[in-house]
Design a protein around this motif. Structure first.
Motif, PDB file in Angstrom:
ATOM      1  N   LEU A 151      53.207  53.664  42.641  1.00 39.78           N
ATOM      2  CA  LEU A 151      52.989  52.303  43.115  1.00 39.78           C
ATOM      3  C   LEU A 151      52.476  51.391  42.008  1.00 39.78           C
ATOM      4  CD1 LEU A 151      51.363  53.126  46.573  1.00 39.78           C
ATOM      5  CD2 LEU A 151      53.621  52.109  46.172  1.00 39.78           C
ATOM      6  N   LYS A 152      52.393  51.936  40.781  1.00 39.83           N
ATOM      7  CA  LYS A 152      51.915  51.191  39.609  1.00 39.83           C
ATOM      8  C   LYS A 152      50.494  50.690  39.793  1.00 39.83           C
ATOM      9  CE  LYS A 152      56.615  49.854  38.290  1.00 39.83           C
ATOM     10  NZ  LYS A 152      57.556  48.773  37.977  1.00 39.83           N
ATOM     11  N   LEU A 153      49.699  51.527  40.438  1.00 41.96           N
ATOM     12  CA  LEU A 153      48.284  51.211  40.632  1.00 41.96           C
ATOM     13  C   LEU A 153      47.457  51.848  39.528  1.00 41.96           C
ATOM     14  CD1 LEU A 153      48.052  51.746  44.489  1.00 41.96           C
ATOM     15  CD2 LEU A 153      48.024  49.564  43.267  1.00 41.96           C
ATOM     16  N   GLU A 154      46.309  51.244  39.272  1.00 41.84           N
ATOM     17  CA  GLU A 154      45.372  51.777  38.292  1.00 41.84           C
ATOM     18  C   GLU A 154      44.015  51.914  38.948  1.00 41.84           C
ATOM     19  OE1 GLU A 154      45.508  49.915  34.398  1.00 41.84           O
ATOM     20  OE2 GLU A 154      47.430  49.001  34.920  1.00 41.84           O
ATOM     21  N   SER A 155      43.398  53.074  38.812  1.00 34.82           N
ATOM     22  CA  SER A 155      42.175  53.377  39.552  1.00 34.82           C
ATOM     23  C   SER A 155      40.979  52.547  39.129  1.00 34.82           C
ATOM     24  CB  SER A 155      41.835  54.873  39.412  1.00 34.82           C
ATOM     25  OG  SER A 155      41.633  55.208  38.051  1.00 34.82           O
ATOM     26  N   ASP A 156      41.039  51.913  37.959  1.00 37.69           N
ATOM     27  CA  ASP A 156      39.895  51.122  37.504  1.00 37.69           C
ATOM     28  C   ASP A 156      40.044  49.636  37.821  1.00 37.69           C
ATOM     29  OD1 ASP A 156      41.950  50.597  35.746  1.00 37.69           O
ATOM     30  OD2 ASP A 156      40.650  50.509  33.974  1.00 37.69           O
ATOM     31  N   ARG A 157      41.127  49.255  38.502  1.00 31.54           N
ATOM     32  CA  ARG A 157      41.357  47.850  38.817  1.00 31.54           C
ATOM     33  C   ARG A 157      40.970  47.539  40.265  1.00 31.54           C
ATOM     34  NH1 ARG A 157      44.716  45.373  34.992  1.00 31.54           N
ATOM     35  NH2 ARG A 157      44.345  46.485  33.027  1.00 31.54           N
TER      36      ARG A 157
END
Length: 374
Positions: A151-157
């Motif tokens: 899903l093109k997610l980043e855990s730090d955002r």
């Protein structure tokens, strides 16, 4: 029309509390002419004439009153460019204001998502009342790294979850139908059915544009940009092939399981769950829970919470997140104890083999309303 009894299924474990009135409403809907299936999800609770947290499949006819007055209501998720460590919820809570008309290009925003102006543009980009919200969230935990990365997610955002609908548009559409037909059905392929579906589809598109506009306003308010991850509608009626026949799938507070990942939010003081639907969907009307579901009525919540908390005490949560809600009644009505436990709701879906948890999301700032401006 055949008189085959509708299939009734409630997806809830013995540990989940489902009010008797919600079951009565589900059974009553199952008895409607042409109805073939009535499915209650774990967030099932009573609504105005029909239960919320339910999906219905009919043949030959469909029922606008089962969709309700907020056609197109749903959830949109955005991934922000802002790192979670730079969150300033107290500062944002003091200045973020989504009330009043949006000053941007309403016609352009609508056109970008296939919608047209309809006379309700003064409300475009506003959250609305009830259980609607815009919530900045951080990633609490990633449970399926591959699906999360896809899903093109980043855990730090930071993420932004928006829950809103078509504002007054859907209500006007339902009112026009009820004035003429009451709670009656429309026969598929009739002129009146086509007219309703045209207006319905416009409201679905308009609601999607409303969520995008809310997201634009929030991102501008906190000084960042972001990209859309998903947007799903949980109040609608759509044609669906089922058991070799065309049916009409009504969702009333039910997220789709046939459109990819969805977010199932808890109360403003609980986690939200990003989940991946599993299976072919046939046994549960291609639908999932859309949230925690109310445990108490609004009147009961106001009475109970006023006895236990001051308004100021409800502006922070157990996650230390901030809440923007200047409508005192709404603040009490939407308090976390008024909702079911989201971990139990999602747990029921997991146990039934309907979803896999991708990630859990924790609230940072929940925006409800600055004042009574409905």
């Amino acid at each position: 029309m055949p008189s085959t009894p509708a299939i009734i299924r409630v997806i809830a474990s013995p540990q989940s509390w489902v009010e008797g009135e919600a079951l009565r409403q589900l059974e009553a809907a199952a008895r409607l002419p042409g109805m073939r299936a009535a499915v209650g999800l774990p967030d099932l609770h009573p609504g105005k004439g029909a239960p919320v947290g339910a999906a219905f499949a009919s043949e030959g006819v469909f029922y606008p009153f089962l969709v309700g007055n907020d056609i197109g209501c749903g959830m949109g998720l955005w991934c922000l460019e802002l790192p979670a460590r730079k969150a300033r919820p107290e500062r944002w809570a003091a200045r973020l204001d989504l009330e009043g008309p949006w000053e941007g290009d309403a016609e352009g925003m609508l056109a970008s998502l296939g919608a047209k102006p309809c006379g309700f543009e003064a409300s475009l980009g506003t959250v609305g009342g009830g259980n609607h919200f815009a919530e900045l969230q951080r990633v609490e935990a990633v449970h399926d790294p591959a699906a999360f990365a896809a899903l093109k997610l980043e855990s730090d955002r930071l993420l932004l979850l928006v829950h809103s609908g078509s504002r007054g548009l859907g209500e006007a559409i339902l009112r026009a139908h009820v004035d003429r037909h009451g709670t009656g059905s429309l026969t598929e392929d009739s002129a009146e059915a086509h007219a309703y579906l045209t207006r319905h589809d416009q409201a679905v598109c308009w609601a999607r544009a409303n969520r995008a506009t809310i997201a634009e306003r929030v991102m501008r308010g906190v000084g960042t940009a972001g990209s859309p991850v998903l947007d799903v509608c949980h109040n609608s009626v759509t044609p669906k092939a089922w058991n070799g026949q065309r049916h009409w799938l009504h969702r009333k507070g039910a997220a789709p399981s046939d459109q990819g990942p969805v977010v199932i939010p808890g109360s403003r003081g609980a986690l939200s769950y990003l989940v991946q639907p599993l299976g072919d969907g046939a046994a549960h009307a291609h639908s999932l829970a859309h949230g925690a579901g109310r445990k108490w009525t609004r009147t009961s919540a106001r009475e109970r919470m006023r006895e236990r908390f001051t308004p100021d005490a409800l502006l922070r949560t157990s996650f230390k997140s901030h809440v923007v809600c200047e409508d005192r009644d709404l603040l009490f009505e939407e308090a976390p104890p008024a909702y079911k436990a989201i971990d139990r709701v999602v747990g029921d879906l997991v146990d039934a083999g309907l979803v896999r948890v991708v990630a859990t999301l924790a609230p940072v700032l929940t925006y409800k309303t600055r004042s009574r401006r409905e």
